[in-house]
Enzyme design. Structure first.
Site, PDB file in Angstrom:
ATOM      1  N   TYR A   1       6.257  -7.083  -7.594  1.00  0.00           N
ATOM      2  CA  TYR A   1       4.995  -6.018  -7.567  1.00  0.00           C
ATOM      3  C   TYR A   1       3.653  -6.423  -7.806  1.00  0.00           C
ATOM      4  O   TYR A   1       3.284  -6.643  -8.660  1.00  0.00           O
ATOM      5  CB  TYR A   1       5.877  -4.948  -8.420  1.00  0.00           C
ATOM      6  CG  TYR A   1       7.007  -4.620  -8.508  1.00  0.00           C
ATOM      7  CD1 TYR A   1       7.869  -4.901  -7.430  1.00  0.00           C
ATOM      8  CD2 TYR A   1       7.796  -3.769  -9.209  1.00  0.00           C
ATOM      9  CE1 TYR A   1       8.619  -4.496  -7.388  1.00  0.00           C
ATOM     10  CE2 TYR A   1       9.062  -3.897  -9.567  1.00  0.00           C
ATOM     11  CZ  TYR A   1       9.788  -3.956  -7.963  1.00  0.00           C
ATOM     12  OH  TYR A   1      11.516  -3.334  -7.908  1.00  0.00           O
TER      13      TYR A   1
ATOM     14  N   PRO B   1      16.973   5.760  -6.397  1.00  0.00           N
ATOM     15  CA  PRO B   1      17.634   6.951  -6.594  1.00  0.00           C
ATOM     16  C   PRO B   1      17.354   8.926  -6.327  1.00  0.00           C
ATOM     17  O   PRO B   1      17.976   9.217  -5.904  1.00  0.00           O
ATOM     18  CB  PRO B   1      17.816   6.707  -8.002  1.00  0.00           C
ATOM     19  CG  PRO B   1      16.151   7.036  -8.486  1.00  0.00           C
ATOM     20  CD  PRO B   1      15.658   5.839  -7.594  1.00  0.00           C
TER      21      PRO B   1
END
Length: 272
Positions: free
Chosen positions: A51, A197
């Protein structure tokens, strides 16, 4: 919820969006969001060495070090990101070891609470990748090991080599490809950490979610997260955001109680 012997709250925080592919020069807002997550009681934060090419781990250390007691920082190795839309598995043992060492340095820790194999590299024997993770654990540089994007068969193959305490697979209300993995994790008391999610907010277009959200004075995103929390006691969602407002909304989802009728309606949601 326990990940190994580590006690974590059911809603974690995915830090990827704090830096994206290339971090902004001004980290003020990102640091503020990371600190706000901890203020709100979040004690499980997920990052990865890919990241921002390590910048995400560095930002978390800048924002949160020295870490509060009980704060669990999980990171991942075994995947590179050459461009914004390109991800490449890289599981050579020497690379995994080097990546873990760099993560230790960037996070300013002597031991990583949870190190996850970001992806299985199909060009490297799986047992060699697991062996590298096991060696890091044996040396005390890693407390627990997790896997990401695996099948039940791969999980069980790994468990014959090393203790696996978590699985991080893509999973949400409208993407249940890994139902079998979740069921297996539930049976074996292995933490299941769904990434993506809330499907990047796509659930906001669902009429079913909108109706339940209106009834419970909530948002569709909160209903999506509440559904995940009801799916199994081993589920630890890690919604990510760059917004302090959205962060507070996500954390508040832990207080939503869905009824059996709500769950029946949500089970029928298919994303269309």
């Amino acid at each position: 919820m326990r990940i190994g012997e580590l006690e974590v709250r059911r809603l974690g925080f995915g830090a990827m969006r704090l830096t994206g592919f290339r971090p902004a020069a001004d980290r003020t807002d990102a640091i503020r969001v990371a600190r706000r997550a901890v203020e709100l009681g979040v004690n499980f934060i997920d990052t990865a060495d890919s990241y921002g090419v390590g910048a995400n781990e560095e930002l978390l250390a800048e924002a949160l070090y020295p870490y509060a007691d009980g704060l669990v920082i999980a990171t991942k190795v075994g995947r590179t990101r050459p461009s914004p839309n390109e991800w490449t598995p890289l599981g050579r043992p020497e690379y995994l070891r080097q990546a873990a060492e760099l993560s230790l340095r960037r996070l300013k820790v002597e031991r990583i609470d949870l190190l996850q194999l970001h992806r299985i590299d199909p060009t490297v024997p799986f047992e060699d990748q697991l062996g590298a993770m096991a060696q890091l654990q044996a040396e005390g540089k890693v407390r627990h090991v997790g896997l990401s994007e695996v099948t039940v068969a791969q999980l069980e193959e790994a468990r014959r080599v090393i203790d696996v305490v978590s699985v991080q697979n893509r999973y949400n209300l409208t993407d249940r490809e890994h139902d079998a993995v979740l069921a297996h994790c539930s049976e074996q008391s292995i933490a299941f950490i769904p990434w993506l999610p809330v499907a990047n907010g796509d659930h906001a277009s669902s009429r079913t979610l909108a109706d339940i959200a209106t009834e419970l004075d909530a948002t569709p995103t909160q209903i999506s997260l509440a559904w995940l929390l009801h799916r199994s006691p081993v589920v630890v969602p890690i919604p990510g955001t760059k917004s302090a407002e959205h962060l507070e909304e996500n954390v508040a989802a832990a207080r939503i109680q869905l009824t059996a009728e709500h769950l029946t309606h949500l089970a029928a949601v298919d994303g269309r």
